[in-house]
Design an enzyme around this catalytic site. Structure first.
Site, PDB file in Angstrom:
ATOM      1  N   ALA A 147       0.837  -1.204   0.000  1.00 51.90           N
ATOM      2  CA  ALA A 147       0.000   0.000   0.000  1.00 51.90           C
ATOM      3  C   ALA A 147       0.869   1.249   0.000  1.00 51.90           C
ATOM      4  O   ALA A 147       1.188   1.815   1.054  1.00 51.90           O
ATOM      5  CB  ALA A 147      -0.944   0.001   1.201  1.00 51.90           C
ATOM      6  N   LEU A 148       1.239   1.692  -1.204  1.00 50.21           N
ATOM      7  CA  LEU A 148       2.077   2.874  -1.363  1.00 50.21           C
ATOM      8  C   LEU A 148       1.299   4.034  -1.993  1.00 50.21           C
ATOM      9  O   LEU A 148       1.299   5.144  -1.485  1.00 50.21           O
ATOM     10  CB  LEU A 148       3.305   2.532  -2.212  1.00 50.21           C
ATOM     11  CG  LEU A 148       4.277   3.670  -2.524  1.00 50.21           C
ATOM     12  CD1 LEU A 148       4.899   4.218  -1.258  1.00 50.21           C
ATOM     13  CD2 LEU A 148       5.361   3.190  -3.505  1.00 50.21           C
ATOM     14  N   GLU A 188      -1.395   6.766  -3.425  1.00 53.67           N
ATOM     15  CA  GLU A 188      -2.505   7.530  -2.841  1.00 53.67           C
ATOM     16  C   GLU A 188      -3.187   8.329  -3.950  1.00 53.67           C
ATOM     17  O   GLU A 188      -2.619   8.506  -5.037  1.00 53.67           O
ATOM     18  CB  GLU A 188      -1.983   8.476  -1.764  1.00 53.67           C
ATOM     19  CG  GLU A 188      -1.344   7.767  -0.588  1.00 53.67           C
ATOM     20  CD  GLU A 188      -0.792   8.731   0.463  1.00 53.67           C
ATOM     21  OE1 GLU A 188      -0.150   8.252   1.406  1.00 53.67           O
ATOM     22  OE2 GLU A 188      -0.986   9.959   0.320  1.00 53.67           O
ATOM     23  N   GLN A 234      -4.248  -7.151 -34.342  1.00 53.37           N
ATOM     24  CA  GLN A 234      -4.447  -6.660 -35.705  1.00 53.37           C
ATOM     25  C   GLN A 234      -4.344  -7.791 -36.724  1.00 53.37           C
ATOM     26  O   GLN A 234      -5.131  -7.873 -37.670  1.00 53.37           O
ATOM     27  CB  GLN A 234      -3.414  -5.571 -36.011  1.00 53.37           C
ATOM     28  CG  GLN A 234      -3.730  -4.735 -37.235  1.00 53.37           C
ATOM     29  CD  GLN A 234      -4.913  -3.805 -37.012  1.00 53.37           C
ATOM     30  OE1 GLN A 234      -5.307  -3.548 -35.883  1.00 53.37           O
ATOM     31  NE2 GLN A 234      -5.480  -3.315 -38.091  1.00 53.37           N
ATOM     32  N   GLU A 255       3.742   0.243 -10.475  1.00 53.87           N
ATOM     33  CA  GLU A 255       5.139   0.175 -10.013  1.00 53.87           C
ATOM     34  C   GLU A 255       6.017   1.182 -10.742  1.00 53.87           C
ATOM     35  O   GLU A 255       7.181   0.921 -11.050  1.00 53.87           O
ATOM     36  CB  GLU A 255       5.686  -1.250 -10.132  1.00 53.87           C
ATOM     37  CG  GLU A 255       4.985  -2.217  -9.181  1.00 53.87           C
ATOM     38  CD  GLU A 255       5.626  -3.585  -9.147  1.00 53.87           C
ATOM     39  OE1 GLU A 255       6.876  -3.662  -9.213  1.00 53.87           O
ATOM     40  OE2 GLU A 255       4.888  -4.570  -9.032  1.00 53.87           O
TER      41      GLU A 255
END
Length: 378
Positions: free
Chosen positions: A116-117, A119, A327, A354
């Protein structure tokens, strides 16, 4: 070991993982509900010993696991990776009591971990996070604020949470905490996203944490976060390479069988050259991922820059390869349930999480200028 080749044992292990993912993990993944933690899948990853390997393997082995699983079952790959991301700070910086309590449960799949980094106002700029850790007068803190875009939230059993213990100190004022999900004041909501894995938001209403919940040292949490990302960024690239390889394999098979214009698609030079370009870029990305992971394992200099290059090249490459595969397959690839329809939804997110591609370019440039400055100073 040479950076650009694998030992026969590693090649055989990768083949075994691909077979296991297709035969054993794919059916469990298909039974899961998109956007939610698939606990039976995690349990089976634990039974196979793959989750335990998160804590006993180096960066290259982590890349090989993620690439191999991604080729046959992206859900299994993501479940494994999120366990590693959430629990690595505990493994690397946790106290003996924290490690003893949580790591065996992560390894057998009975406890779900989360990192949990990010915000709402601090995504790419991780040093700007605002979740406040306010002293409670007893040697502990109360966490107040929000986290967003958190994988495995709100269903995780514990969170590695990064909070501001020293206001106005930037990256130097952040502390990492291990926060069990049942702490009072901690609530979460699921977010509906393009990719099918679980992502949510967390709300902290004076959530109590103690000194023995700290991971590492007070005000040194940013180093915990960056150390975790330096390990996992090359393996995000490996995930992308696995998806690119799956798309490439599907395209080779399709273009050699699909009849069109009095022959097969592969007989058209325009098609054959596109397939060649897909293969070229996939292999180049794979080699860069392996090189970055090997540098990490050997403690070589410049790991942050190498990790950023690997993630950047591999994720951008996978986007190109999957898009080109769609495609060349035509409308059939857009049908719900088609492999490429699935990969098309999966491949977009790694260019953001990340550290977005733009952040990776910033890291690479910073490393280049720092190296030039050091050389000049000598």
């Amino acid at each position: 070991m040479p950076a650009f080749s694998l030992e026969p044992e590693q090649t055989a292990w990768c083949a075994e993982l691909r077979a296991l993912a297709a035969a054993r993990l794919r059916p469990l993944a298909d039974q899961g509900q998109p956007g939610h933690v698939n606990r039976p899948l995690l349990t089976d990853l634990g039974r196979l010993g793959l989750l335990e390997r998160l804590f006993t393997s180096g960066a290259l082995d982590l890349c090989l696991m993620r690439e191999s699983l991604a080729q046959a079952c992206t859900e299994a790959e993501t479940a494994l990776a999120l366990q590693g991301l959430g629990a690595h700070p505990v493994h690397a910086h946790g106290s003996p009591a924290q490690r003893k309590h949580w790591l065996p449960k992560v390894a057998d799949g009975s406890a779900v971990a989360a990192f949990a980094l990010s915000e709402p106002g601090a995504g790419s700029d991780a040093a700007a996070l605002a979740l406040a850790a306010e002293p409670d007068g007893t040697g502990g803190w109360r966490l107040t604020g929000e986290k967003c875009w958190i994988s495995n939230a709100p269903e995780a059993d514990f969170y590695t949470v990064f909070a501001r213990t020293t206001p106005g100190a930037g990256a130097r004022g952040v502390t990492a905490f291990l926060v069990p999900a049942d702490r009072p004041g901690l609530t979460g909501t699921a977010l509906e996203m393009l990719s099918p894995h679980p992502i949510g938001a967390l709300a902290f209403d004076a959530v109590p944490v103690r000194a023995d919940d700290v991971l590492g040292e007070r005000d040194r949490g940013f180093a915990v976060a960056m150390g975790t990302l330096n390990l996992f960024r090359p393996s995000v690239g490996a995930f992308a390479v696995g998806m690119a390889q799956a798309a490439l394999d599907a395209t080779v098979d399709h273009t050699r069988r699909r009849e069109a214009f009095r022959g097969t698609l592969k007989d058209l030079q325009a098609v054959a050259h596109q397939v060649a370009e897909m293969a070229l870029r996939t292999e180049a990305a794979r080699l860069m991922v392996y090189a970055a992971a090997t540098a990490y394992d050997q403690g070589a200099p410049g790991v942050p820059g190498r990790a950023a290059m690997a993630k950047l090249l591999a994720t951008e490459t996978a986007q190109y390869v999957v898009d080109t595969a769609v495609q060349l397959h035509g409308a059939r690839a857009l049908r719900r349930g088609h492999l490429l329809e699935h990969l098309y939804r999966e491949v977009r997110a790694p260019r953001v999480y990340e550290g977005a591609s733009e952040v990776q370019r910033g890291i690479i440039a910073k490393e280049l200028y720092a190296t030039a400055h050091d050389q000049e100073a000598r």
